[in-house]
Write an enzyme that holds these catalytic residues in place. Structure first.
Site, PDB file in Angstrom:
ATOM      1  N   GLU A  49      -6.724   8.655  12.075  1.00  0.00           N
ATOM      2  CA  GLU A  49      -5.796   8.876  10.563  1.00  0.00           C
ATOM      3  C   GLU A  49      -6.968   8.776   9.232  1.00  0.00           C
ATOM      4  O   GLU A  49      -6.777   9.346   8.131  1.00  0.00           O
ATOM      5  CB  GLU A  49      -4.928   7.971  10.632  1.00  0.00           C
TER       6      GLU A  49
ATOM      7  N   CYS B  41      -7.795   2.287  17.591  1.00  0.00           N
ATOM      8  CA  CYS B  41      -8.592   0.561  17.609  1.00  0.00           C
ATOM      9  C   CYS B  41      -8.358  -0.028  17.819  1.00  0.00           C
ATOM     10  O   CYS B  41      -8.010  -0.231  19.228  1.00  0.00           O
ATOM     11  CB  CYS B  41      -9.446   1.296  16.058  1.00  0.00           C
TER      12      CYS B  41
ATOM     13  N   HIS C  75     -11.296   6.462  14.074  1.00  0.00           N
ATOM     14  CA  HIS C  75      -9.891   6.544  13.857  1.00  0.00           C
ATOM     15  C   HIS C  75      -9.522   8.259  13.126  1.00  0.00           C
ATOM     16  O   HIS C  75      -9.911   8.844  11.797  1.00  0.00           O
ATOM     17  CB  HIS C  75     -10.093   5.833  12.528  1.00  0.00           C
TER      18      HIS C  75
END
Ligand SMILES: Nc1ncnc2c1ncn2[C@@H]1O[C@H](COP(=O)(O)OP(=O)(O)O)[C@@H](O)[C@H]1O
Ligand SMILES: [Mg+2]
Lengths: 741, 225, 84, 84
Positions: free
Chosen positions: B198, B87, B196
């Protein structure tokens, strides 16, 4: 520009001062003179006028709000109660949680983006001030009719502002409300909630102790934000040439706040402050007088030291400025170097502007001249208190005596059309056009977020401890009966918490009303507070804080009384939470709780231009059992979703659409069963071999349960009405994009 | 052998702790790196996390690119050092010219947070080797400026060299050219990804666990397991 | 071909976090002579391209659009001009 | 007092969703004469205010800042000018 000092005030006791322009009544002005034994200086006048405003002093609401303290059960969980920036509750494992709602209604109407953004910024600083790391935000919103042109201006701006600020701070948005009603036209409600977590020993208070300790202002520089009214003072009294008009619009800088958060948390960790206060409404006036008032001594401030963004600000304006992203701390001299080093690391401007003294007065000088000399308590806490007249509005009895009818579907195709119509209406329709503009993932601890019944966040990755929050208000019920309305809102909020699997622990609120000078509005307010206090007592929950927003009206027409209630719950193991969506086929669907068929205040009635005649009467004893039932049944519920706005129809559709798994339902008295919003009900799904377990629970807690169907397939079938998931989804999701692009 | 991965915190970084969590969960050791230092602390790879570095007021990543830590990262990356930009990290990589193109305002002009389906297009990079070619995954996407733009020539190069590592599937969230969600540099050691990973490492807090594979991929390659 | 240009800037008294970010980045990046800048502000520039010279109606409408759509009078000011 | 102005616009070939949004809003809001616009683009305008006239160093640094910081050459072009 000449400076109005204490000496000048003593020499010229009769100078004419624009107290009325600053919103002070004649007797209030007289009282200031009595307190000081002379006329106030222009700086003192500025301070008193903002601090004694309705917004800061709660002068109309105080006499009522007292009940929250008086009636409350003594809760061992309450570590810090009402009065501080935000209340703090013990959630076990040495964790403490603080949460609070604030309104930013009027600024958001003037400048939707910045108004809403700074609303988030302000509530986050309140939470930070307690020593907590902010972990999530929520945003209960109210607008005029969805298709009104002004709503098209306000809603996208407000939503973008909330997202723009909250996303940039890295705070997950885990819930809120969006309600449309014509009463909010010209007066949208933008309430913002923030929750934060800390260890018990990290709790901070707004207090200034210890003579010789330093007062530090840190964060953004001070500009002319939010001082429109005070410019009058600076211009008309002391300067013939008017200064450039000051902006009353506050502009937010979320990056500055993000850095301020990290900076504060590092300062807290190193234990470097005696007391701390954020600068919100009334800026430095509020921070200095409150810190000093809550402390043991006096305080000396050198106002010329305040770093300015706009060098032309007068002392009055500096005192009043509502520039965002600022904090004020009291620091021991031995620790100031360390404090400053941390500020430097985060590139945060920090300036010593004064110190705590042994005296009892707040002294403010400007370039050596004394411009404020007041007992701080008289500014911060001893504002006027009004016991305003109240009068029960005549509409209440008139409505109560009226009968109302709304068309009800009976044949299968009518039922189908009615359900599709209901779920496409703006109040019930899918809100993801709004909520997808909010980051719900950041911080990686969000277990449940919109559109779930409550937002649920993990606090501890090892022990899986978590908290849940829900905010609720039913303004139509409050309109019909504000006493019951408040109780029902609290009950709904608790139910939402328990539906997700958490145990309700504490309450906050934001009371949005019309003008307190209108006795009928004041009656609505008084009844609401009475209802909320009684309900908290009955449910055994403490109120930890809140906010009152008056003067929400357009012309003489007040908004619907809108008490927004926020409940905080605790869940020992977040992995045990119960989501709202039907997770699989071949489960049994049970409706928990009995319905009474009253359509008053329901969305279905509203869709037909009716409000009904009477609010339901809250049955809190039953709601309490229901909460226990839900918590005990957690392990057998595959999903659970409460029944509220839109009735069982909305609950069913939302449960089906979440994972796109259908259901087959059989109902008697189908229309009433679907559209009544009788409180105290929840839809749960259980495995078919758990029939006995749920039956036992029902007996144990004396809660009626009804098996109404089974899950599976690609349709929602209600008796003979068959609606495909596709049709439901289309109806539910198309409304917002169509309205707002 | 321990696998040390640096996570850079710029002022305004938000998903740094989440990236660290993902690295640890993948079996590595997350090492915090601060923007103001050029010390890479002997890490074997670096993740540039999501957020709004310096508020992203000018252009996303435009100011972060000049941070001291970026000098070290750019030099190392040009010598094959593994870097994953997520990002805002992807935006920083483009601004630093470690990756071609730029990320611009989403085509509908709104910030968008949603669970997004992706198709993994290239499994030859350090960060995607654990996927199977064409694998479809669901991970969160959340940004306001995620529309990948570049000139035709760059696009041709990216496509013909197989450097598009992931593409949006079923839904176009932002108007990116060719639905590009992530790309790599020529060597495959630098990868930028808009969604994302994560936030997709445990089902409790994300829509899937597929995001973890980005981190385990690098771990397996570098530790040689 | 002409362009109607609308320049929108925040009013001077309104906080401009974007301009501030640039102002603090400039000296950091070694543009030391610009440290002397008394202020850095960031605004918007709209280019409305039209065929031929703008008609009076077009200019009037651009003015109106600048006021109602392209700028927010609560916090911003605007200028309309024509470039060839 | 002078201002160094930096105008940054997206390159013509780069998609400009903001400009497009304005272009489609204009006729909707009744600015029908602007419907004839061949394109609407939205860019940025930086105003760097300095005391007195800009020095050659300041102008050179502004040019460099425009190129390296204020614009992204991959997608944008810029112009530097001085306004009194
Ligand atoms: N403005 C908003 N911001 C974030 N979430 C919202 C907002 N409005 C509604 N939601 C979410 O949408 C869901 C449905 O809202 P609502 O019907 O009011 O729930 P309930 O009736 O259960 O309180 C909830 O999860 C709520 O938190
Ligand atoms: Mg609910």
């Amino acid at each position: 520009m000449s400076l109005d000092t204490v000496a000048i005030a003593e020499e010229n006791p009769n100078s004419v001062q624009p107290f009325a322009e600053l919103g002070l009544k004649e007797d209030e002005y007289a009282r200031i003179k009595t307190i000081l034994g002379r006329r106030p200086t222009s700086s003192e006048l500025a301070m008193y006028s903002v601090m004694w405003s309705e917004h800061c002093s709660y002068k109309s609401s105080k006499v009522h709000l007292k009940q929250f303290g008086e009636k409350a059960v003594k809760s061992a969980a309450l570590l810090v109660g009402i009065g501080e920036n935000a209340g703090v509750v013990d959630i076990g494992q040495n964790y403490a949680v603080t949460f609070k709602i604030e309104s930013h209604n009027h600024p958001s109407f003037i400048e939707p983006y910045q108004g809403a953004a700074t609303g988030i910024g302000g509530i986050v600083r309140d939470i930070l001030t307690m020593g907590a790391r902010p972990i999530a935000v929520m945003d209960p919103l109210r607008f005029g009719l969805a298709d009104a042109p002004d709503t098209r201006r306000l809603l996208p701006g407000i939503v973008a502002g909330i997202g723009g600020y909250g996303n940039c701070l890295g705070l997950p948005n885990i819930g809120g409300e969006i309600v449309f009603d014509e009463s909010y036209a010209g007066n949208p409600l933008v309430n913002a909630l923030c929750v934060g977590v800390m260890k018990h020993e990290d709790i901070k208070l707004a207090t200034a102790h210890g003579a010789g300790n330093l007062v530090v202002l840190f964060g953004a520089k001070t500009g002319g934000d939010g001082i429109g009214g005070v410019s009058v003072l600076a211009s008309e009294t002391f300067n013939s040439a008017k200064p450039t008009k000051r902006p009353s619009v506050q502009v937010g800088d979320p990056f500055a706040e993000k850095v301020l958060i990290e900076c504060c948390l590092e300062i807290f960790k190193a234990d470097l402050v005696i007391g701390i206060q954020d600068l919100g409404g009334a800026g430095l006036s509020c921070a200095t007088s409150e810190l000093a008032s809550a402390g043991s001594g006096g305080m000396d401030i050198q106002l010329e030291k305040v770093p300015l963004r706009d060098p032309t600000l007068s002392p009055e304006e500096i005192l009043m400025s509502e520039s965002q992203e600022r904090m004020c701390a009291v620091v021991e001299p031995a620790k100031i170097k360390h404090f400053m080093a941390i500020c430097k690391k985060w590139d945060v401007t920090a300036t010593v502007i004064g110190e705590v003294t042994t005296g009892e007065r707040l002294h403010i000088t400007f370039n050596g001249q004394l411009i404020v000399d007041v007992p701080p308590r008289t500014v911060a806490h001893d504002g006027p208190v009004y016991n305003r007249p109240i009068m029960k509005p005549s509409y209440i009895d008139k409505l109560a005596e009226s009968t109302f009818t709304v068309p009800l579907p009976t044949a299968a195709d009518e039922v189908k059309a009615a359900v599709l119509k209901l779920i496409a209406s703006p109040n019930i329709a899918d809100k993801s056009w709004v909520t997808s503009q909010f980051d719900k993932y950041v911080q990686g601890n969000t277990v449940l977020a919109q559109p779930e019944d409550s937002g649920l966040v993990r606090i501890d990755e090892e022990t899986h401890l978590g908290v849940a929050i829900s905010t609720d208000a039913n303004a139509r019920w409050s309109y019909l009966n504000p006493y019951e309305g408040a109780k029902l809102a609290l009950a709904e909020s608790c139910r939402n918490i328990a539906t997700s699997g958490a145990k309700p622990l504490a309450v906050t609120n934001c009371l949005n009303f019309g003008s307190p000078e209108d006795p009928e509005v004041m009656w609505q307010f008084a009844e609401t507070v009475r209802g909320l206090a009684d309900a908290c007592l009955e449910l055994g929950l403490p109120i930890t804080g809140g906010n009152v927003s008056f003067y929400n009206q357009t012309g003489s027409v007040a908004i619907l009384p809108t008490p927004v209630i926020g409940v905080l719950g605790v869940i020992q193991d977040v992995r045990e939470r119960t989501p709202m969506g039907i997770p699989a086929a071949d489960l049994d669907l049970y409706l928990i709780g009995k319905y009474n068929g009253n359509l008053s205040g329901s969305e279905w009635a509203y869709l037909h231009g009716e409000i009904g005649n009477s609010a339901p009467v809250a049955n809190l004893e039953m709601e309490k059992r229901l909460v226990d039932f839900l918590l005990s049944g957690q392990s057998i519920f595959e999903s659970a979703h409460d029944v509220s706005n839109g009735g069982l129809a909305a609950t069913l559709v939302e449960s089906v659409l979440k994972n796109k798994i259908g259901a087959r339902i059989e109902l008697n008295d189908v229309a009433n069963a679907l559209f009544s919003e009788t409180p105290g009900r929840v839809l749960v799904a259980i495995a078919q071999n758990k029939t006995n377990d749920i039956a036992k629970l029902a007996v144990k807690y004396q809660i009626p349960i009804y098996k109404i169907g089974t899950t599976g397939g690609t349709n929602l079938e209600i008796n003979q009405a068959v609606i495909s998931i596709e049709e439901l989804s289309k109806a539910h999701t198309e409304t917002f994009p169509r309205l707002f692009g | 052998m321990s696998f040390r991965v640096g996570v850079v915190t710029f002022p305004g970084s938000l998903d740094d702790r989440d990236a660290a969590r993902a690295i640890e969960m993948a079996g590595g050791t997350a090492v915090p790196l601060f923007h103001a230092s050029d010390d890479l602390k002997e890490v074997q790879a670096v993740v540039l996390p999501g957020g709004f570095s310096y508020g992203d007021y000018l252009r996303c990543g435009a100011i972060a690119r000049f941070a001291p830590i970026m000098n070290s990262i750019v030099t190392a990356a040009n010598h094959g050092f593994p870097v994953l930009g997520i990002c805002n990290g992807f935006q920083v990589l483009c601004e630093s010219h470690l990756l071609p193109g730029a990320l611009t305002r989403n085509s509908n002009l709104h910030f968008l947070c949603r669970d997004q389906k992706l198709k993994i297009e290239n499994t030859n990079t350090l960060w995607t080797s654990g996927f199977t070619a064409g694998e479809e995954i669901l991970i969160p996407l959340k940004n306001g400026e995620g529309s990948f733009q570049c000139d035709d020539e760059t696009l041709n190069i990216l496509e013909s060299e197989g450097r598009v590592i992931a593409r949006y599937l079923d839904f176009d969230p932002n108007g990116s050219r060719n639905l590009i969600a992530g790309i790599s540099n020529e060597r495959g050691n630098v990868v930028g990804l808009m969604p994302h990973p994560e936030h997709a490492i445990e089902t409790l807090t994300g829509p899937s666990t597929a995001g973890l594979t980005f981190f385990t991929s690098a771990l397996h390659q570098l530790v040689g397991r | 071909m002409a362009k109607i240009i609308v320049e929108v800037m925040l009013k001077p008294e309104i906080l401009d976090p974007q301009g501030q970010a640039v102002a603090s980045a400039l000296p950091r990046l070694g543009f030391t002579s610009l440290k002397a800048a008394t202020s850095v502000r960031q605004g918007k520039r709209f280019e409305i391209e039209i065929q031929g010279d703008p008609t009076p109606t077009q200019l009037a409408e651009a003015e109106q659009a600048a006021q109602s759509l392209l700028s927010n009078p609560v916090i911003e000011t605007y200028i309309v001009k024509v470039e060839k």
